[in-house]
Write a protein that holds these residues in place. Structure first.
Motif, PDB file in Angstrom:
ATOM      1  N   ARG A 315      -1.564 -15.844  13.474  1.00 24.89           N
ATOM      2  CA  ARG A 315      -2.745 -16.067  12.638  1.00 24.89           C
ATOM      3  C   ARG A 315      -2.753 -17.479  12.070  1.00 24.89           C
ATOM      4  O   ARG A 315      -3.806 -18.119  11.973  1.00 24.89           O
ATOM      5  CB  ARG A 315      -2.781 -15.043  11.510  1.00 24.89           C
ATOM      6  N   LYS A 319      -5.699 -20.058  12.830  1.00 27.41           N
ATOM      7  CA  LYS A 319      -6.496 -20.616  11.730  1.00 27.41           C
ATOM      8  C   LYS A 319      -6.443 -22.134  11.741  1.00 27.41           C
ATOM      9  O   LYS A 319      -7.449 -22.810  11.485  1.00 27.41           O
ATOM     10  CB  LYS A 319      -5.973 -20.071  10.403  1.00 27.41           C
ATOM     11  N   SER A 322      -8.743 -23.313  14.439  1.00 26.56           N
ATOM     12  CA  SER A 322     -10.149 -23.101  14.112  1.00 26.56           C
ATOM     13  C   SER A 322     -10.631 -24.134  13.110  1.00 26.56           C
ATOM     14  O   SER A 322     -11.780 -24.579  13.175  1.00 26.56           O
ATOM     15  CB  SER A 322     -10.358 -21.688  13.565  1.00 26.56           C
ATOM     16  N   THR A 323      -9.772 -24.522  12.174  1.00 26.72           N
ATOM     17  CA  THR A 323     -10.169 -25.568  11.217  1.00 26.72           C
ATOM     18  C   THR A 323     -10.309 -26.912  11.917  1.00 26.72           C
ATOM     19  O   THR A 323     -11.058 -27.777  11.475  1.00 26.72           O
ATOM     20  CB  THR A 323      -9.139 -25.686  10.094  1.00 26.72           C
TER      21      THR A 323
END
Length: 676
Positions: A315, A319, A322-323
């Motif tokens: 995760r 994340k 994705s940022t």
């Protein structure tokens, strides 16, 4: 075992939590009560009994005109025959009931009750006292009460429905979030299964290609004759290097050949035919398939921990991508894995590789059952060739690690020894000057020693109480820091006699440690249960205060520039991220409530002692112990040993190897290695 005295080491300082009374910030009231209230107060004072200072009950009047509670004046007259107000002669025959005052007091009490009671209570009292009311008035009153009841029931039902609806909506949202998270996790797992299967097939193909070549080499007579000649050449080179080494260099600086021998012993599981006192099953004779099965068992035993670790890492990396708007093109390693999978594979392989701590060598100091045997600190030097021990014996002893491992225990002796005036609490080798080592002692003295000359180089005596910890800076060889029971952290420079910096704290200092990547950042473990992370360029306040331990923080050690490990007498270790100022993990399994039991870390593992005379090793990603070893008494009879008599007092990893040094309060020092 009769006559054996229990070893008692230095206790970790503690601070009693006392909450000081906060001064009231409210200004004094200057308002005066209304006229009616003042009159009521004055009237109330007039009906107070002069003896008990309460409103008079069952008032009786004396011959001299004063009124008292009957029980108060009777009790007084049992001891004295005078009036408490005017000292006039008085006996029980001079007491008379004060009927008028009793009536006034009853009416006053009724008025006060009426003022403080609610309208419903007043109505109830009026009806109970026989208030006159017609049937029509009562019917009207009942109608109002019924309507009020229906309205309140309606409002309560609406409120209950709204609360239930809010709960169900929140529950739905939560479960949808969990479902989305599970779906994302399943997607990660599917991707990783595909990547692992692909990599596995590649490895099978590679094995199939190499197998014929290996068979050809094994059947080639030239390759068979080449291996013994290489071994003879290596043996001759080693013999020459040993013969040309000066005696003094052998004692204080291990030869390359010995260091290589130690490294080979540390990296392989069949180190020596030493009996493992931990009682663990011997895995040395297992076949590769047996070792693989044992590793799978360890996975299932810690499945929940490993599952959380995998999901957390996947995760996190997802994340992060994705940022960075890289969701469609996630980072892939050369193995074809995503960063999260590669990160978890590293954790899984290192965690399952070892299951126990195996004894490599053992060294005993002093007389058995003597309290002066307690080793408070044990530390490797810059090159892991020498290690030093110190404790309540007032001696710093330096040993050659290769000799301790390779030579019999009965011929072991230190290559250098320094006497001190006081009991020692901590040691720290200089990371640049190989022969320099710092010590802190029970008198608060911080000393820098030269191991070659066995003499002190500098002595710092500014601490007013016992100094618990000292540490050389890894990046600035002339700087060191110390912490003491005088609630002060002092930074020293070997180029000057006085301290370079002083930090006043509010509680005893148990441990100090430099950040390995910075000469201006230190971590401080305090008896007030907190860890303080300071930038020495601004000591007015700490950068971060890490709170979570429930008792004194006895040790702080850095695993990396951002990861900090801590130990406390609350039976836990903790891992922190000092860059983000967040806790990462809590480790439980050992017992530590009062003593300094040691803490040592490397890039992957934390090791600590226990007051059950056991050593515990934790992987930094798993909160339960990965391996442990129990010390037994000199006779080897574990059944006769009192389990709480002795405790582990010091531990130290050998750089980033699976080898560690550990000592207990009996004075026994063991070389342990993580083994399958």
């Amino acid at each position: 075992m009769g006559g054996i005295t229990t070893s008692i080491g230095a206790l970790v300082p503690s601070v009693k939590s006392e909450l000081p009374e906060e001064p009231s910030t409210a200004p004094p009231s200057t308002s005066t009560p209304p006229e009616d209230d003042r009159g009521a107060l004055d009237a109330e004072k007039d009906v107070l009994c002069p003896i008990c200072m309460q409103i008079i009950k069952d008032a009786f009047l004396t011959a001299c005109g004063h009124s008292f509670c009957y029980m108060c004046i009777v009790t007084h007259l049992q001891n004295k025959n005078d009036c408490p107000c005017c000292s006039h002669f008085l006996t029980k025959t001079h007491l008379y009931p004060n009927f008028l005052l009793n009536k006034l007091l009853a009416k006053t009490s009724a008025r006060q009750i009426a003022k403080t009671s609610t309208p419903l209570e007043q109505l109830r009292q009026a009806l109970e006292q026989g208030c006159e009311a017609s049937v029509k008035e009562l019917e009207s009153l009942l109608h109002i009460i019924v309507e009020k009841k229906k309205k309140m029931e309606q409002e309560e039902a609406e409120t209950n429905m709204q609360i239930l609806l809010d709960f169900l909506v929140f529950l739905k949202k939560k479960k949808l979030d969990e479902l989305n998270e599970i779906q994302s996790d399943l997607q990660y797992i599917k991707q990783d299964i595909h990547a692992v299967e692909k990599r596995r097939i590649e490895l099978y193909h590679r094995r199939d290609r190499y197998a014929p070549k290996m068979r050809m080499l094994s059947n080639d007579p030239h390759s068979k004759s080449l291996w013994p000649s290489l071994m003879d050449k290596h043996r001759d080179t080693t013999t020459v290097s040993r013969a040309t080494t000066a005696p003094d260099q052998v004692r204080l600086s291990s030869s390359v050949s010995k260091s290589q021998k130690v490294d080979l012993r540390s990296s392989a599981s069949p180190l020596t035919p030493w009996k493992d006192a931990s009682g663990a099953s011997d895995n040395q004779n297992l076949t590769p398939s047996g070792l693989a099965l044992a590793r799978k068992r360890r996975v299932h035993a810690q499945f929940n921990e490993l599952q959380d670790c995998y999901l957390q890492k996947r995760r996190y990396w997802s994340k992060l991508h994705s940022t960075q708007q890289e969701r469609d093109s996630p980072g892939v390693t050369r193995e074809g894995y995503t960063e999260g999978l590669e990160d978890f594979q590293s954790v899984l392989s290192t965690f399952t590789r070892y299951s126990r701590l195996q004894v490599v060598a053992e060294l005993r100091q002093g007389d058995l059952f003597h309290s002066a045997n307690i080793v408070s600190s044990i530390e490797f030097d810059r090159d892991d060739e020498l290690f030093a021990t110190a404790g309540v014996s007032r001696r710093i002893k330096v040993f050659e690690f290769s000799s301790v491992v390779n030579e019999p225990a009965d011929v072991q002796c230190p290559v250098a020894e320094m006497m001190t005036r006081s009991k020692l609490s901590c040691l720290s080798w200089n990371k640049y000057t190989k022969s320099h080592i710092a010590s802190s002692d029970y008198e608060g003295i911080v000393t820098v020693w030269d191991v070659t000359t066995r003499q002190s180089v500098m002595e710092y005596e500014e601490h007013e109480k016992r100094a618990w910890s000292v540490d050389f800076s890894p990046t600035e060889p002339s700087m060191l820091v110390s912490g003491s029971d005088d609630c002060k952290v002092k930074v020293w420079c070997t180029k000057q006699e006085a301290s370079a910096l002083n930090i006043d704290m509010k509680a005893n200092i148990c441990s100090v440690k430099y950040n390995p990547g910075s000469s201006v950042h230190i971590a401080v473990g305090s008896a007030d249960h907190n860890i303080y992370y300071y930038d020495l360029r601004n000591i007015s306040q700490p950068l971060h205060t890490l709170g979570g331990h429930r008792k004194a923080v006895s040790y702080v050690k850095f695993l990396s520039n951002n990861e900090l490990g801590s130990a406390s007498t609350d039976n836990t270790l903790r891992l922190w991220d000092v860059k983000e100022n967040v806790p990462l993990r809590i480790f439980r399994g050992h017992a530590n409530e009062k003593n300094f039991v040691g803490l040592s870390v490397n890039s992957e593992y934390l090791a600590c002692g226990s007051e059950t005379n056991e050593v515990y090793a934790y992987h930094k990603a798993i909160s339960r112990p990965a391996a442990w070893h129990r010390f037994v008494n000199s006779g080897g009879d574990e059944a006769e040993e009192e389990p709480v008599s002795y405790f582990i007092s010091a531990v130290c990893w050998k750089s980033d190897s699976p080898t560690m040094l550990t000592a207990n309060s009996q004075g026994t020092i063991k070389v342990l290695v993580l083994a399958p």
